[in-house]
Design a protein around this motif. Structure first.
Motif, PDB file in Angstrom:
ATOM      1  N   GLY A 239     -38.163 -81.797  57.541  1.00  0.00           N
ATOM      2  CA  GLY A 239     -37.872 -82.843  57.953  1.00  0.00           C
ATOM      3  C   GLY A 239     -39.107 -83.819  58.099  1.00  0.00           C
ATOM      4  O   GLY A 239     -38.766 -84.932  58.734  1.00  0.00           O
ATOM      5  N   LEU A 240     -40.165 -83.570  57.663  1.00  0.00           N
ATOM      6  CA  LEU A 240     -41.502 -84.208  57.889  1.00  0.00           C
ATOM      7  C   LEU A 240     -41.852 -84.931  56.619  1.00  0.00           C
ATOM      8  O   LEU A 240     -41.583 -84.309  55.616  1.00  0.00           O
ATOM      9  CB  LEU A 240     -42.675 -83.427  58.251  1.00  0.00           C
ATOM     10  CG  LEU A 240     -42.365 -82.546  59.841  1.00  0.00           C
ATOM     11  CD1 LEU A 240     -43.647 -81.587  60.251  1.00  0.00           C
ATOM     12  CD2 LEU A 240     -42.056 -83.671  61.007  1.00  0.00           C
ATOM     13  N   ARG A 241     -42.783 -86.016  56.690  1.00  0.00           N
ATOM     14  CA  ARG A 241     -43.174 -86.726  55.591  1.00  0.00           C
ATOM     15  C   ARG A 241     -44.498 -86.318  55.445  1.00  0.00           C
ATOM     16  O   ARG A 241     -45.351 -85.955  56.215  1.00  0.00           O
ATOM     17  CB  ARG A 241     -43.175 -88.210  55.716  1.00  0.00           C
ATOM     18  CG  ARG A 241     -41.686 -88.872  55.723  1.00  0.00           C
ATOM     19  CD  ARG A 241     -42.030 -90.363  55.936  1.00  0.00           C
ATOM     20  NE  ARG A 241     -42.974 -90.856  54.883  1.00  0.00           N
ATOM     21  CZ  ARG A 241     -42.502 -91.188  53.706  1.00  0.00           C
ATOM     22  NH1 ARG A 241     -41.493 -91.154  53.189  1.00  0.00           N
ATOM     23  NH2 ARG A 241     -43.446 -91.845  52.778  1.00  0.00           N
ATOM     24  N   THR A 242     -44.866 -86.083  54.043  1.00  0.00           N
ATOM     25  CA  THR A 242     -46.144 -85.693  53.558  1.00  0.00           C
ATOM     26  C   THR A 242     -46.796 -86.474  52.459  1.00  0.00           C
ATOM     27  O   THR A 242     -45.934 -87.182  51.668  1.00  0.00           O
ATOM     28  CB  THR A 242     -46.220 -84.188  53.039  1.00  0.00           C
ATOM     29  OG1 THR A 242     -45.874 -84.161  51.811  1.00  0.00           O
ATOM     30  CG2 THR A 242     -45.739 -83.347  53.948  1.00  0.00           C
ATOM     31  N   THR A 243     -48.088 -86.778  52.477  1.00  0.00           N
ATOM     32  CA  THR A 243     -48.755 -87.768  51.683  1.00  0.00           C
ATOM     33  C   THR A 243     -49.914 -86.443  50.825  1.00  0.00           C
ATOM     34  O   THR A 243     -50.754 -86.169  51.744  1.00  0.00           O
ATOM     35  CB  THR A 243     -49.629 -88.841  52.049  1.00  0.00           C
ATOM     36  OG1 THR A 243     -48.478 -89.876  52.437  1.00  0.00           O
ATOM     37  CG2 THR A 243     -50.444 -89.503  50.869  1.00  0.00           C
ATOM     38  N   THR A 244     -50.042 -86.426  49.727  1.00  0.00           N
ATOM     39  CA  THR A 244     -50.936 -85.328  49.004  1.00  0.00           C
ATOM     40  C   THR A 244     -51.422 -86.058  47.965  1.00  0.00           C
ATOM     41  O   THR A 244     -51.033 -86.510  46.669  1.00  0.00           O
ATOM     42  CB  THR A 244     -50.209 -84.094  48.751  1.00  0.00           C
ATOM     43  OG1 THR A 244     -51.047 -83.413  47.866  1.00  0.00           O
ATOM     44  CG2 THR A 244     -49.041 -84.161  48.200  1.00  0.00           C
ATOM     45  N   LEU A 245     -52.898 -86.302  48.056  1.00  0.00           N
ATOM     46  CA  LEU A 245     -53.773 -86.830  46.932  1.00  0.00           C
ATOM     47  C   LEU A 245     -54.621 -85.953  46.328  1.00  0.00           C
ATOM     48  O   LEU A 245     -55.624 -85.317  47.169  1.00  0.00           O
ATOM     49  CB  LEU A 245     -54.573 -87.837  47.563  1.00  0.00           C
ATOM     50  CG  LEU A 245     -54.111 -89.494  47.208  1.00  0.00           C
ATOM     51  CD1 LEU A 245     -52.660 -89.543  47.828  1.00  0.00           C
ATOM     52  CD2 LEU A 245     -55.057 -90.434  47.779  1.00  0.00           C
ATOM     53  N   ASN A 246     -54.444 -85.751  44.987  1.00  0.00           N
ATOM     54  CA  ASN A 246     -55.706 -84.950  44.303  1.00  0.00           C
ATOM     55  C   ASN A 246     -55.758 -83.612  44.257  1.00  0.00           C
ATOM     56  O   ASN A 246     -56.649 -82.904  44.131  1.00  0.00           O
ATOM     57  CB  ASN A 246     -57.139 -85.680  44.617  1.00  0.00           C
ATOM     58  CG  ASN A 246     -58.086 -85.587  43.512  1.00  0.00           C
ATOM     59  OD1 ASN A 246     -57.800 -85.563  42.400  1.00  0.00           O
ATOM     60  ND2 ASN A 246     -59.297 -85.331  44.037  1.00  0.00           N
ATOM     61  N   PHE A 247     -54.511 -82.924  44.787  1.00  0.00           N
ATOM     62  CA  PHE A 247     -54.663 -81.439  44.908  1.00  0.00           C
ATOM     63  C   PHE A 247     -54.082 -80.871  43.450  1.00  0.00           C
ATOM     64  O   PHE A 247     -53.316 -81.506  42.700  1.00  0.00           O
ATOM     65  CB  PHE A 247     -53.850 -81.043  45.984  1.00  0.00           C
ATOM     66  CG  PHE A 247     -54.188 -80.909  47.201  1.00  0.00           C
ATOM     67  CD1 PHE A 247     -54.992 -79.798  47.977  1.00  0.00           C
ATOM     68  CD2 PHE A 247     -54.348 -82.305  47.950  1.00  0.00           C
ATOM     69  CE1 PHE A 247     -55.376 -79.742  49.092  1.00  0.00           C
ATOM     70  CE2 PHE A 247     -54.903 -82.276  49.170  1.00  0.00           C
ATOM     71  CZ  PHE A 247     -55.690 -81.231  49.877  1.00  0.00           C
ATOM     72  N   PRO A 248     -54.838 -79.958  43.047  1.00  0.00           N
ATOM     73  CA  PRO A 248     -54.145 -79.093  41.691  1.00  0.00           C
ATOM     74  C   PRO A 248     -53.143 -78.450  41.772  1.00  0.00           C
ATOM     75  O   PRO A 248     -52.470 -78.446  42.913  1.00  0.00           O
ATOM     76  CB  PRO A 248     -55.444 -78.073  41.621  1.00  0.00           C
ATOM     77  CG  PRO A 248     -55.778 -77.641  42.860  1.00  0.00           C
ATOM     78  CD  PRO A 248     -55.696 -78.899  43.696  1.00  0.00           C
TER      79      PRO A 248
END
Ligand SMILES: [Zn+2]
Length: 534
Positions: free
Chosen positions: A103-112
């Motif tokens: 139920g949480l929000r995530t932001t993910t930048l530039n992971f392979p």
């Protein structure tokens, strides 16, 4: 909503580079970060390679469980075709899919291993995607347009620019005029990522916010000599000092970005900094297929023997074209990629050439014994210091497509798969290569200050992030929450919860983007872009 947990990945970061920089005053923020938090060495998985290691950090599981071993993957044990890895290979939950399911929000930048992007709640900008594919790669739909509206957004510099990486890795004449702008590009690229992350967070913060900076790895590969001249002959030329200054400037910029990100997260957030592997100097090259040939394990095909010089120099063609470079009637063991230090054994099914299944164990043991005899040129010491069998390194459902043997070299170097006049040769100048122990740092309200913990495992990062988010840690995760890094009473008050099975269900559900088998040109292009060209 505010950021609960900030995860900052520093590809290849190592204390042997960071500690002197902190002492010399080039990274004052990082120094204060560790003074206000906890630090530890972070032992990676086998092999200590970017795609499998980040995937282990993201999933809390080893490659035999998650399915990413290398930049490449064979589709079946019988197949000689290899293709570039992608997120469909990750057959288990990631920290992000678990957070999303919780139920949480995530932001993910530039992971392979994030392309095609998983349909998680939040934002995904995958790494290792050429800039032209960025629009297609972002999740959710419309995110790319949102990014484009950010003042100063630079698509070319946010993703990878193949042309520039190609120039850096193929055309570098070790001179400030060429290497200098490439170093600056990485600093700008990371400024761009930080800018985007701050913008997204101000507008729409995520509970778990994560970004990966890969410039550290790239710089250390090509600029080790300037970062740690004590590992080679002293710098003498003006342009060498200039490159040292540019390399230091990159790290000074990185320090500023780390501060901006921590300020953005605020004092109530947990901040975790982690690298996927360490780094160290490498002096020698082991030409593994040449060695296998000279010791009767491999035979080149006629096509390989009549290869033109250009093909041999580019070499990368062998990754896609190794099928025709080897004589499959005579080859019993071979290496296909210049990245994994993996050797595959050709096993006969009774009708095909190769090692009969009944002789496999004895054959493999003889090969291991022979490999242990290789000496390095620098010291005359054993060059291959550790050899892992498939069962040792990759237990799990994906084991059958993993290499039969994985070699760890004394100096952490990667093998060359090219035909060569020598079995072992000396590098013209020292360069940087991966090592097993990277860095871990954590800071937050419940985390010990100025504490140096004992060595942790990269598999501990996913449980630590989940714990920080207040989520249970699924039983199948192989690491643990390092309770010793928390202030007295913290874990007692908020005990670690282990869940029987993963709650996440999004891991397998990727956005509907075609990932048809890539053609050879794409594979070559990607390899160039990643710097795996000799
Ligand atoms: Zn890496």
């Amino acid at each position: 909503m505010s950021v609960k947990t900030l995860l900052i990945g520093l590809d290849g970061a190592t204390f042997s580079v960071l500690d002197p920089l902190m002492e010399q005053g080039a990274m004052p923020f990082l120094k204060s970060f560790f003074a206000q938090g906890t630090r530890a060495g972070l032992r990676t998985i086998v092999p200590p390679l970017t795609p499998p290691a980040w995937t282990s950090l993201m999933t809390g599981r080893r490659p035999g469980q998650h399915g990413v071993f290398d930049f490449f993957r064979m589709d079946s044990p019988e197949s000689r075709h290899i293709r570039f890895f992608n997120s469909n290979d990750v057959q288990c939950d990631t920290t992000w899919s678990l957070a999303s399911a919780g139920g949480l929000r995530t932001t993910t930048l530039n992971f392979p291993a994030m392309f095609p992007p998983p349909r998680i709640s939040g934002y995904v900008v995958p790494g290792w995607v050429p800039w032209k594919q960025l629009r297609l790669a972002c999740w959710p739909e419309g995110l790319f347009e949102k990014l484009k509206a950010i003042p100063g957004f630079n698509q070319r510099e946010l993703a990878m620019d193949i042309k520039l990486e190609e120039k850096a890795t193929e055309g570098i004449s070790d001179h400030a005029a060429e290497l200098g702008p490439w170093i600056d590009l990485h600093a700008r690229r990371e400024q761009n990522l930080t800018h985007v992350l701050k913008h997204l967070t101000e507008e729409d913060p995520s509970d778990l916010t994560s970004v990966l900076f890969d410039g550290v790895d790239k710089l250390q590969h090509l600029c080790w000599r300037y970062l740690r001249p004590e590992d080679d002959k002293p710098l003498t030329e003006d342009w060498e000092f200039q490159l040292r200054e540019l390399s230091l400037r990159y790290f000074r910029c990185l320090d500023v970005l780390l501060k901006q990100l921590c300020d953005m997260a605020g004092p109530q957030a947990d901040v975790i900094i982690a690298s996927d592997h360490g780094f160290g100097p490498t002096y020698d090259v082991l030409h593994i297929n040449t060695w296998l040939e000279r010791h009767g394990y491999l035979a080149w095909s006629e096509a390989a023997q009549s290869r033109d010089t250009q093909g041999a120099l580019l070499g990368v063609g062998q990754v896609a074209k190794h099928t025709w470079l080897m004589d499959w009637n005579k080859t019993k063991a071979f290496a296909t990629t210049p990245t994994s230090n993996g050797i595959y054994i050709v096993v006969s099914d009774g009708t095909t050439p190769g090692v009969p299944a009944s002789e496999y164990q004895a054959f493999r043991q003889r090969l291991v014994d022979d490999l242990r005899q290789i000496k390095d040129l620098q010291t005359g010491q054993q060059m291959v210091t550790e050899i892992y069998t498939r069962e040792e390194a990759f237990p799990g459902p994906h084991s059958s497509v993993a290499p039969d043997l994985t070699l760890i070299l004394r100096d952490g170097g990667l093998v060359s798969i090219l035909p060569s006049p020598d079995e072992v040769s000396k590098r013209p100048v020292v360069s940087g290569s991966h090592r097993p122990v990277g860095v871990f740092g954590a800071r937050g309200p419940g985390i010990k200050r100025g504490f140096a913990a004992g060595e942790l495992s990269i598999l501990d990062v996913a449980p630590t992030v989940l714990y920080s988010l207040g989520l249970p840690v699924p039983a199948e995760l192989e690491g643990r929450v390092p309770e010793e890094i928390y202030l007295d009473g913290v874990v007692k008050e908020k005990p670690v919860r282990r869940a029987a099975a993963a709650a996440g269900s999004q891991a397998m559900e990727q956005a509907a983007v075609s990932t048809e088998v890539e053609d050879e040109e794409t594979v070559l292009e990607r390899l160039r872009e990643l710097g795996y060209i000799e």
